[in-house]
Every structure is written in C-alpha cells, then in structure tokens.
Design a protein around this motif. Structure first.
Motif, PDB file in Angstrom:
ATOM      1  N   MET A   1       0.854  -1.407   0.068  1.00  0.00           N
ATOM      2  CA  MET A   1      -0.025  -0.088   0.123  1.00  0.00           C
ATOM      3  C   MET A   1       0.862   1.265   0.008  1.00  0.00           C
ATOM      4  O   MET A   1       2.168   1.082   0.334  1.00  0.00           O
ATOM      5  CB  MET A   1      -0.944   0.013   1.274  1.00  0.00           C
ATOM      6  N   ILE A   2       0.318   2.191  -0.552  1.00  0.00           N
ATOM      7  CA  ILE A   2       1.099   3.605  -0.545  1.00  0.00           C
ATOM      8  C   ILE A   2       0.638   4.487   0.626  1.00  0.00           C
ATOM      9  O   ILE A   2      -0.339   4.418   0.883  1.00  0.00           O
ATOM     10  CB  ILE A   2       0.537   4.391  -2.000  1.00  0.00           C
ATOM     11  N   LEU A   3       1.542   4.765   1.416  1.00  0.00           N
ATOM     12  CA  LEU A   3       1.063   5.565   2.655  1.00  0.00           C
ATOM     13  C   LEU A   3       0.353   6.951   2.284  1.00  0.00           C
ATOM     14  O   LEU A   3      -0.686   6.874   3.127  1.00  0.00           O
ATOM     15  CB  LEU A   3       2.544   6.077   3.365  1.00  0.00           C
ATOM     16  N   TRP A   4       0.678   7.671   1.477  1.00  0.00           N
ATOM     17  CA  TRP A   4       0.055   8.928   1.290  1.00  0.00           C
ATOM     18  C   TRP A   4      -1.487   8.368   0.695  1.00  0.00           C
ATOM     19  O   TRP A   4      -2.188   9.354   1.049  1.00  0.00           O
ATOM     20  CB  TRP A   4       0.624   9.683   0.299  1.00  0.00           C
ATOM     21  N   PHE A   5      -1.669   7.445   0.072  1.00  0.00           N
ATOM     22  CA  PHE A   5      -2.966   7.288  -0.366  1.00  0.00           C
ATOM     23  C   PHE A   5      -3.641   6.618   0.646  1.00  0.00           C
ATOM     24  O   PHE A   5      -5.129   6.895   0.884  1.00  0.00           O
ATOM     25  CB  PHE A   5      -2.768   6.077  -1.705  1.00  0.00           C
ATOM     26  N   THR A   6      -3.118   5.792   1.474  1.00  0.00           N
ATOM     27  CA  THR A   6      -3.788   5.465   2.908  1.00  0.00           C
ATOM     28  C   THR A   6      -4.459   6.429   3.723  1.00  0.00           C
ATOM     29  O   THR A   6      -5.440   6.537   4.069  1.00  0.00           O
ATOM     30  CB  THR A   6      -2.761   4.463   3.621  1.00  0.00           C
ATOM     31  N   ILE A   7      -3.380   7.429   3.799  1.00  0.00           N
ATOM     32  CA  ILE A   7      -3.705   8.770   4.640  1.00  0.00           C
ATOM     33  C   ILE A   7      -5.084   9.412   3.915  1.00  0.00           C
ATOM     34  O   ILE A   7      -6.018   9.839   4.612  1.00  0.00           O
ATOM     35  CB  ILE A   7      -2.806   9.662   4.766  1.00  0.00           C
ATOM     36  N   VAL A   8      -4.928   9.616   2.444  1.00  0.00           N
ATOM     37  CA  VAL A   8      -6.433  10.324   1.883  1.00  0.00           C
ATOM     38  C   VAL A   8      -7.378   9.438   2.072  1.00  0.00           C
ATOM     39  O   VAL A   8      -8.609   9.786   2.346  1.00  0.00           O
ATOM     40  CB  VAL A   8      -5.687  10.419   0.287  1.00  0.00           C
ATOM     41  N   GLN A   9      -7.250   8.183   1.984  1.00  0.00           N
ATOM     42  CA  GLN A   9      -8.570   7.380   2.271  1.00  0.00           C
ATOM     43  C   GLN A   9      -9.031   7.535   3.756  1.00  0.00           C
ATOM     44  O   GLN A   9     -10.353   7.757   3.699  1.00  0.00           O
ATOM     45  CB  GLN A   9      -8.130   5.700   2.032  1.00  0.00           C
ATOM     46  N   LEU A  10      -8.055   7.388   4.711  1.00  0.00           N
ATOM     47  CA  LEU A  10      -8.715   7.783   6.011  1.00  0.00           C
ATOM     48  C   LEU A  10      -9.336   8.979   6.219  1.00  0.00           C
ATOM     49  O   LEU A  10     -10.321   9.117   6.989  1.00  0.00           O
ATOM     50  CB  LEU A  10      -7.416   7.507   6.875  1.00  0.00           C
ATOM     51  N   VAL A  49      -7.812  -1.251  -4.981  1.00  0.00           N
ATOM     52  CA  VAL A  49      -8.042  -2.457  -5.576  1.00  0.00           C
ATOM     53  C   VAL A  49      -7.013  -2.646  -6.992  1.00  0.00           C
ATOM     54  O   VAL A  49      -6.347  -3.505  -6.933  1.00  0.00           O
ATOM     55  CB  VAL A  49      -9.490  -2.948  -6.031  1.00  0.00           C
ATOM     56  N   VAL A  50      -6.973  -1.435  -7.560  1.00  0.00           N
ATOM     57  CA  VAL A  50      -6.045  -1.425  -8.639  1.00  0.00           C
ATOM     58  C   VAL A  50      -4.678  -1.374  -8.129  1.00  0.00           C
ATOM     59  O   VAL A  50      -3.712  -2.281  -8.611  1.00  0.00           O
ATOM     60  CB  VAL A  50      -6.425  -0.290  -9.376  1.00  0.00           C
ATOM     61  N   ILE A  51      -4.389  -0.561  -6.914  1.00  0.00           N
ATOM     62  CA  ILE A  51      -2.966  -0.542  -6.298  1.00  0.00           C
ATOM     63  C   ILE A  51      -2.520  -2.065  -5.687  1.00  0.00           C
ATOM     64  O   ILE A  51      -1.488  -2.443  -6.043  1.00  0.00           O
ATOM     65  CB  ILE A  51      -2.999   0.535  -5.229  1.00  0.00           C
ATOM     66  N   ALA A  52      -3.329  -2.685  -5.352  1.00  0.00           N
ATOM     67  CA  ALA A  52      -3.226  -4.020  -4.710  1.00  0.00           C
ATOM     68  C   ALA A  52      -2.864  -4.966  -5.482  1.00  0.00           C
ATOM     69  O   ALA A  52      -2.160  -5.944  -5.177  1.00  0.00           O
ATOM     70  CB  ALA A  52      -4.532  -4.277  -3.747  1.00  0.00           C
ATOM     71  N   ALA A  58       5.105  -4.967  -8.956  1.00  0.00           N
ATOM     72  CA  ALA A  58       5.985  -4.113  -9.042  1.00  0.00           C
ATOM     73  C   ALA A  58       7.368  -4.020  -7.856  1.00  0.00           C
ATOM     74  O   ALA A  58       8.147  -3.377  -7.788  1.00  0.00           O
ATOM     75  CB  ALA A  58       5.280  -2.613  -8.889  1.00  0.00           C
ATOM     76  N   GLY A  59       7.118  -5.136  -7.330  1.00  0.00           N
ATOM     77  CA  GLY A  59       8.168  -5.494  -6.136  1.00  0.00           C
ATOM     78  C   GLY A  59       7.758  -5.061  -4.893  1.00  0.00           C
ATOM     79  O   GLY A  59       8.433  -4.951  -3.783  1.00  0.00           O
ATOM     80  N   ASN A  60       6.406  -4.892  -4.350  1.00  0.00           N
ATOM     81  CA  ASN A  60       5.854  -4.236  -3.252  1.00  0.00           C
ATOM     82  C   ASN A  60       4.739  -5.423  -2.599  1.00  0.00           C
ATOM     83  O   ASN A  60       3.597  -5.030  -2.741  1.00  0.00           O
ATOM     84  CB  ASN A  60       5.506  -2.927  -3.187  1.00  0.00           C
ATOM     85  N   PRO A  61       5.249  -6.486  -2.312  1.00  0.00           N
ATOM     86  CA  PRO A  61       4.322  -7.465  -1.877  1.00  0.00           C
ATOM     87  C   PRO A  61       4.031  -7.130  -0.313  1.00  0.00           C
ATOM     88  O   PRO A  61       4.670  -6.805   0.303  1.00  0.00           O
ATOM     89  CB  PRO A  61       4.974  -8.995  -1.911  1.00  0.00           C
TER      90      PRO A  61
END
Length: 122
Positions: A1-10, A49-52, A58-61
C-alpha cells in the motif's frame, strides 16, 4: 500500500463518516452530499483494488497475509454500496447515520489493511 494514499482514504472516510453522522443526528435525510461522500469513498477503494493488484507485480508484496488483506479490501468495497442501498430503501435520518457508520468502518478497515501490508512479518 502507498502511505499517502492510505492517509487520503482515512481522511476522506473519517470526514464523510462524521459528516453523515452529524447530518443524520440533525434530522437530515440522505442527500446528494451524503451519498456523494460514500461514492467518493467507493472510488478511492476501487483505486485501492488496482493498487493492490499492481503493487506486488512492481516488487511491493504485503508483509502479512495476502488472503486477510483481500478479505478486508473486498468487505470494505461492499460497505459503501450497502449503505447507499439502505439509504435509498429507507429514506430517514437514521439511514444517514448508518451511512456515516459504514464510512467510519471503512476507515478502520483501511487502517487494518495498511497494517497487514506494511507492519506484519510473514
């Protein structure tokens, strides 16, 4: 997951959740504002979902259980449409409160997904 996108979602989920609860307790029925807020949350979850799907390629499991992560994600994607469906069936002030509770539940689930993806050791 991307931290900034998680913060936006929260921020979005907490903001919409609190707004819907305040509107519902003030006696407002579901409106374009409350339903539109849940639509925004749903769009952010679809992007998640697309990011996951792309991130492991892309190497971020995930560091935790991928199955647990996907169960949380699918459940979170189902909550906003369920809240809006409830609001369209029962147009009362309490359905607006229910939409707020659904949005806050999505916020908790997004945070848990972030913990599963980044913190846990498999």
């Amino acid at each position: 997951m991307i931290l900034w996108f998680t913060i936006v979602q929260l921020v979005a989920a907490c903001g919409v959740g609190l707004l819907c609860i305040v509107l519902g307790l003030a006696g407002r029925r579901p409106s374009d504002l409350s339903v539109g807020g849940l639509a925004l949350i749903l769009l952010l979850l679809i992007a998640q979902v697309v990011i996951a799907i792309v991130a492991p390629l892309a190497g971020n499991p995930p560091s935790g259980s991928a199955l647990e992560y996907w169960v949380y994600l699918v459940s979170a994607v189902l909550l906003p449409p369920a809240g809006v469906a409830w609001a369209l069936i029962e147009r009362s002030r309490w359905s607006t409160v229910i939409m707020g509770i659904a949005a806050l539940a999505v916020a908790v689930m997004v945070w848990r997904m972030h913990v599963i993806w980044t913190v846990q050791v498999a």
